[in-house]
Write a protein that holds these residues in place. Structure first.
Motif, PDB file in Angstrom:
ATOM      1  N   LYS A   1      -2.304   0.308  -8.972  1.00 25.96           N
ATOM      2  CA  LYS A   1      -3.938   0.860  -8.918  1.00 25.96           C
ATOM      3  C   LYS A   1      -4.371   0.796  -7.659  1.00 25.96           C
ATOM      4  CE  LYS A   1      -4.609  -1.765 -13.292  1.00 25.96           C
ATOM      5  NZ  LYS A   1      -5.400  -2.968 -13.716  1.00 25.96           N
ATOM      6  N   TYR A   2      -5.302   1.988  -7.438  1.00 24.86           N
ATOM      7  CA  TYR A   2      -5.967   2.109  -5.924  1.00 24.86           C
ATOM      8  C   TYR A   2      -4.954   2.262  -4.779  1.00 24.86           C
ATOM      9  CZ  TYR A   2      -9.084  -0.354  -8.895  1.00 24.86           C
ATOM     10  OH  TYR A   2      -9.910  -0.751 -10.368  1.00 24.86           O
ATOM     11  N   GLY A   3      -3.790   2.634  -5.108  1.00 23.56           N
ATOM     12  CA  GLY A   3      -2.831   2.845  -4.203  1.00 23.56           C
ATOM     13  C   GLY A   3      -1.862   1.666  -3.844  1.00 23.56           C
ATOM     14  N   PHE A   4      -2.025   0.371  -4.630  1.00 21.59           N
ATOM     15  CA  PHE A   4      -1.200  -0.708  -4.300  1.00 21.59           C
ATOM     16  C   PHE A   4      -0.213  -0.687  -4.993  1.00 21.59           C
ATOM     17  CE2 PHE A   4      -5.314  -1.555  -2.055  1.00 21.59           C
ATOM     18  CZ  PHE A   4      -4.780  -1.822  -0.794  1.00 21.59           C
ATOM     19  N   CYS A   5       0.880  -0.906  -4.795  1.00 19.86           N
ATOM     20  CA  CYS A   5       2.051  -1.032  -5.682  1.00 19.86           C
ATOM     21  C   CYS A   5       2.561  -2.374  -5.918  1.00 19.86           C
ATOM     22  CB  CYS A   5       3.390  -0.172  -5.353  1.00 19.86           C
ATOM     23  SG  CYS A   5       2.990   1.448  -4.901  1.00 19.86           S
ATOM     24  N   SER A   6       1.546  -3.234  -6.378  1.00 21.57           N
ATOM     25  CA  SER A   6       1.665  -4.656  -6.345  1.00 21.57           C
ATOM     26  C   SER A   6       2.003  -5.179  -7.862  1.00 21.57           C
ATOM     27  CB  SER A   6       0.207  -5.166  -6.087  1.00 21.57           C
ATOM     28  OG  SER A   6       0.147  -6.571  -5.864  1.00 21.57           O
ATOM     29  N   PRO A   7       2.795  -6.263  -7.860  1.00 24.97           N
ATOM     30  CA  PRO A   7       2.951  -6.939  -8.851  1.00 24.97           C
ATOM     31  C   PRO A   7       2.176  -7.917  -9.311  1.00 24.97           C
ATOM     32  CG  PRO A   7       4.433  -7.887  -7.253  1.00 24.97           C
ATOM     33  CD  PRO A   7       3.527  -6.868  -6.607  1.00 24.97           C
ATOM     34  N   MET A   8       1.012  -8.243  -8.731  1.00 21.91           N
ATOM     35  CA  MET A   8      -0.011  -9.220  -8.816  1.00 21.91           C
ATOM     36  C   MET A   8      -0.708  -8.938 -10.088  1.00 21.91           C
ATOM     37  SD  MET A   8       0.710 -11.381  -6.407  1.00 21.91           S
ATOM     38  CE  MET A   8      -0.399 -12.621  -6.120  1.00 21.91           C
ATOM     39  N   PRO A   9      -0.847  -9.709 -11.109  1.00 23.31           N
ATOM     40  CA  PRO A   9      -1.735  -9.594 -12.443  1.00 23.31           C
ATOM     41  C   PRO A   9      -3.019  -9.580 -12.366  1.00 23.31           C
ATOM     42  CG  PRO A   9      -0.445 -11.461 -12.505  1.00 23.31           C
ATOM     43  CD  PRO A   9      -0.146 -11.032 -11.224  1.00 23.31           C
ATOM     44  N   PHE A  10      -3.787  -9.098 -11.325  1.00 18.67           N
ATOM     45  CA  PHE A  10      -5.112  -9.180 -11.165  1.00 18.67           C
ATOM     46  C   PHE A  10      -5.766  -8.011 -11.171  1.00 18.67           C
ATOM     47  CE2 PHE A  10      -2.985 -12.680  -9.296  1.00 18.67           C
ATOM     48  CZ  PHE A  10      -3.760 -13.833  -9.855  1.00 18.67           C
ATOM     49  N   GLU A  11      -7.100  -7.719 -11.325  1.00 18.27           N
ATOM     50  CA  GLU A  11      -8.023  -6.829 -11.387  1.00 18.27           C
ATOM     51  C   GLU A  11      -9.226  -7.195 -10.449  1.00 18.27           C
ATOM     52  OE1 GLU A  11      -9.706  -2.808 -12.165  1.00 18.27           O
ATOM     53  OE2 GLU A  11      -7.581  -3.692 -12.447  1.00 18.27           O
TER      54      GLU A  11
ATOM     55  N   TYR B   1      -8.480   9.423   3.693  1.00 23.82           N
ATOM     56  CA  TYR B   1      -7.831   8.817   2.347  1.00 23.82           C
ATOM     57  C   TYR B   1      -7.835  10.028   1.630  1.00 23.82           C
ATOM     58  CZ  TYR B   1      -9.878   4.580   4.198  1.00 23.82           C
ATOM     59  OH  TYR B   1     -10.347   3.328   5.040  1.00 23.82           O
ATOM     60  N   GLU B   2      -7.561  11.526   1.955  1.00 22.42           N
ATOM     61  CA  GLU B   2      -7.409  12.508   1.336  1.00 22.42           C
ATOM     62  C   GLU B   2      -6.713  13.656   2.224  1.00 22.42           C
ATOM     63  OE1 GLU B   2     -11.122  13.353  -0.510  1.00 22.42           O
ATOM     64  OE2 GLU B   2     -11.927  14.428   1.106  1.00 22.42           O
ATOM     65  N   PRO B   3      -5.946  14.757   1.513  1.00 22.12           N
ATOM     66  CA  PRO B   3      -5.670  15.672   2.392  1.00 22.12           C
ATOM     67  C   PRO B   3      -6.710  16.193   3.237  1.00 22.12           C
ATOM     68  CG  PRO B   3      -4.814  15.817   0.335  1.00 22.12           C
ATOM     69  CD  PRO B   3      -6.006  14.781   0.125  1.00 22.12           C
ATOM     70  N   ALA B   4      -6.380  16.418   4.437  1.00 23.93           N
ATOM     71  CA  ALA B   4      -7.208  16.899   5.702  1.00 23.93           C
ATOM     72  C   ALA B   4      -7.666  18.619   5.238  1.00 23.93           C
ATOM     73  CB  ALA B   4      -6.672  16.857   7.038  1.00 23.93           C
ATOM     74  N   SER B   5      -8.901  18.928   5.748  1.00 26.01           N
ATOM     75  CA  SER B   5      -9.524  19.981   5.494  1.00 26.01           C
ATOM     76  C   SER B   5      -8.878  20.959   6.511  1.00 26.01           C
ATOM     77  CB  SER B   5     -10.931  20.256   5.894  1.00 26.01           C
ATOM     78  OG  SER B   5     -11.257  19.844   7.000  1.00 26.01           O
TER      79      SER B   5
ATOM     80  N   ALA C   1      -7.354  -9.302   3.163  1.00 25.26           N
ATOM     81  CA  ALA C   1      -8.253  -9.044   2.013  1.00 25.26           C
ATOM     82  C   ALA C   1      -7.799  -9.341   0.752  1.00 25.26           C
ATOM     83  CB  ALA C   1      -9.090  -7.741   2.375  1.00 25.26           C
ATOM     84  N   PRO C   2      -8.537  -9.976  -0.141  1.00 24.76           N
ATOM     85  CA  PRO C   2      -8.345  -9.997  -1.559  1.00 24.76           C
ATOM     86  C   PRO C   2      -7.829  -8.735  -2.308  1.00 24.76           C
ATOM     87  CG  PRO C   2      -9.896 -11.294  -1.134  1.00 24.76           C
ATOM     88  CD  PRO C   2      -9.818 -10.632   0.170  1.00 24.76           C
ATOM     89  N   TYR C   3      -8.369  -7.690  -1.675  1.00 26.21           N
ATOM     90  CA  TYR C   3      -8.125  -6.374  -2.466  1.00 26.21           C
ATOM     91  C   TYR C   3      -6.745  -5.900  -2.072  1.00 26.21           C
ATOM     92  CZ  TYR C   3      -9.163  -1.379  -3.394  1.00 26.21           C
ATOM     93  OH  TYR C   3      -9.044  -0.079  -3.888  1.00 26.21           O
ATOM     94  N   TYR C   4      -6.283  -6.201  -1.097  1.00 28.93           N
ATOM     95  CA  TYR C   4      -4.918  -5.604  -0.777  1.00 28.93           C
ATOM     96  C   TYR C   4      -3.946  -6.203  -1.191  1.00 28.93           C
ATOM     97  CZ  TYR C   4      -7.751  -4.451   3.694  1.00 28.93           C
ATOM     98  OH  TYR C   4      -8.743  -3.957   4.395  1.00 28.93           O
ATOM     99  N   GLY C   5      -3.465  -5.367  -2.160  1.00 24.11           N
ATOM    100  CA  GLY C   5      -2.306  -5.687  -3.388  1.00 24.11           C
ATOM    101  C   GLY C   5      -2.695  -6.912  -4.019  1.00 24.11           C
ATOM    102  N   PHE C   6      -4.270  -6.810  -4.584  1.00 23.22           N
ATOM    103  CA  PHE C   6      -4.721  -8.174  -5.365  1.00 23.22           C
ATOM    104  C   PHE C   6      -4.287  -9.278  -5.201  1.00 23.22           C
ATOM    105  CE2 PHE C   6      -3.644  -4.111  -7.689  1.00 23.22           C
ATOM    106  CZ  PHE C   6      -4.922  -3.324  -7.347  1.00 23.22           C
ATOM    107  N   GLY C   7      -4.409  -9.805  -3.941  1.00 17.08           N
ATOM    108  CA  GLY C   7      -3.847 -11.187  -3.495  1.00 17.08           C
ATOM    109  C   GLY C   7      -2.520 -11.174  -2.825  1.00 17.08           C
ATOM    110  N   LEU C   8      -1.774 -10.136  -2.881  1.00 19.21           N
ATOM    111  CA  LEU C   8      -0.308  -9.950  -2.173  1.00 19.21           C
ATOM    112  C   LEU C   8      -0.322 -10.132  -0.740  1.00 19.21           C
ATOM    113  CD1 LEU C   8       2.660  -9.872  -2.722  1.00 19.21           C
ATOM    114  CD2 LEU C   8       2.589  -7.268  -2.840  1.00 19.21           C
TER     115      LEU C   8
ATOM    116  N   LEU D   1       0.822  -1.406  -0.244  1.00 20.61           N
ATOM    117  CA  LEU D   1      -0.028  -0.170   0.127  1.00 20.61           C
ATOM    118  C   LEU D   1       0.971   1.185  -0.046  1.00 20.61           C
ATOM    119  CD1 LEU D   1      -2.889   1.176   0.114  1.00 20.61           C
ATOM    120  CD2 LEU D   1      -2.547   1.142   2.760  1.00 20.61           C
ATOM    121  N   TYR D   2       0.802   2.244  -1.080  1.00 20.31           N
ATOM    122  CA  TYR D   2       1.428   3.462  -1.194  1.00 20.31           C
ATOM    123  C   TYR D   2       3.099   3.216  -1.586  1.00 20.31           C
ATOM    124  CZ  TYR D   2      -2.757   5.128   0.579  1.00 20.31           C
ATOM    125  OH  TYR D   2      -4.109   5.339   0.905  1.00 20.31           O
ATOM    126  N   HIS D   3       3.787   1.860  -1.136  1.00 23.77           N
ATOM    127  CA  HIS D   3       5.072   1.726  -1.457  1.00 23.77           C
ATOM    128  C   HIS D   3       5.279   0.181  -1.576  1.00 23.77           C
ATOM    129  CE1 HIS D   3       6.048   0.646   2.815  1.00 23.77           C
ATOM    130  NE2 HIS D   3       5.258   1.519   3.197  1.00 23.77           N
TER     131      HIS D   3
END
Length: 340
Positions: A97-107, A253-257, A54-61, A27-29
């Motif tokens: 994608k979605y902040g994950f710098c993952s090598p996993m080839p999934f969507e 998940y975004e810059p604070a107000s 979760a599956p979503y976290y790094g697309f399985g990583l 996530l992010y790096h």
């Protein structure tokens, strides 16, 4: 060693501090496999027993790394949770994608149907390479996430997805089911359709937000549904604070107000008066509510695990919590730690 608390009506007892493994999905790096393994090893060494992925976290990583690390331990020594609601489909090219710098080839593709939940569960068992999944959460259902498509997807989730999860629970293939979401309103909505042992609620009951006290948390107490509190730092702002030079604080998940930055600055002033780390207060506050059994921040390294354990054990005087309420920074109805 941490105290343990029971999940709903189950036989699961989780430590008050858990391990959020989204970071292990790059996530992010990018994180090395070795650092991921060392992070979980340190958590086990220091007494944590709950690991969430979760599956979503790094697309399985993340699931692969968590499973590789926990496979070295007896299954009775840990409680593992993962999520359903997305199917990972092969794609031709792995991208950031979605902040994950993952090598996993999934969507990832949303699928809350009966068949989709069953497929996701089986896929997760394979990726984890473990003999069990203790807690299964339906991931990211809700109006904030899905907007105008919420009503359609929620109907599918409750008629199909919940049925699948309930069957897995009744067959003993999982010990508990719940939702893993960023909004408590959908949890209340789901409670009208079935019994959920627990909810992994990210960022909606923290130092900065206590609206869930009005109806959701009392209902959890009444129905004996436990809360696992994710995102206790509200996307980082309650960990970094707002007074460090060169730090851009994030909230939700975004810059604070400016309003949120000003509010956090007031918390930091009180923290300074009592020599209390802001992150320590953020971790300990939610656990004062009887429906909250655990907090699970994202833990990205062995040193971060050590720091977080120290923050959980930092002694905070009762006068600190009283001053937060006196200054209007906490709801008067919010339970607070007993203090020393």
């Amino acid at each position: 060693m941490f105290n343990k608390r029971q999940i709903g009506n189950t036989n699961l007892n989780v430590t008050e501090l858990g391990f959020g493994a989204a970071t292990l999905g790059n996530l992010y790096h990018v994180m090395s496999d070795e650092n991921a393994q060392n992070s979980i090893a340190k958590a086990m060494e220091l007494g944590l027993n709950q690991f969430d992925t979760a599956p979503y976290y790094g697309f399985g990583l993340s699931e692969r790394r968590v499973g590789d690390a926990l496979r070295e331990y007896d299954s009775s020594d840990y409680i593992i949770s993962t999520k359903v609601g997305r199917i990972l489909e092969p794609c031709a090219k792995a991208e950031d994608k979605y902040g994950f710098c993952s090598p996993m080839p999934f969507e990832p593709k949303y699928d809350y149907s009966y068949d989709g939940i069953m497929r996701s569960f089986e896929h997760s068992l394979q990726r984890l390479g473990l003999s069990k999944i203790d807690i299964l959460y339906m991931h990211d259902i809700g109006r904030v996430t899905h907007g105008d498509d919420h009503d359609r997807l929620f109907k599918i989730a409750m008629e199909g997805g919940y049925k699948a999860m309930d069957e897995l629970r009744s067959q003993g293939l999982v010990s508990a089911i719940g939702l893993g979401v960023n909004e408590y309103e959908v949890c209340e909505q789901a409670m009208d359709h079935g019994y959920f042992d627990c909810f992994l609620l990210a960022g909606r009951y923290t130092l900065l937000e206590q609206k869930a006290l009005e109806s959701f948390l009392p209902r959890c107490l009444k129905e004996n549904s436990s809360i696992v509190l994710g995102g206790p730092y509200n996307s980082g702002i309650l960990a970094t604070g707002v007074k460090r030079q060169g730090v851009t604080p994030n909230y939700n998940y975004e810059p604070a107000s400016r309003e949120i930055i000003s509010l956090v600055s007031k918390f930091e002033d009180v923290c300074a008066n009592y020599n209390v780390p802001l992150a320590a207060a953020a971790l300990q506050f939610p656990l004062a509510h009887p429906s909250v059994v655990c907090v699970i921040p994202g833990l990205s390294s062995a040193s971060r695990v050590e720091t977080t354990v120290a923050q959980m054990q930092h002694v905070i005087p009762s006068e600190f919590w009283s001053e937060l309420k006196t200054n209007g920074l906490l709801s008067l109805d919010a339970p607070v730690p007993s203090g020393k």
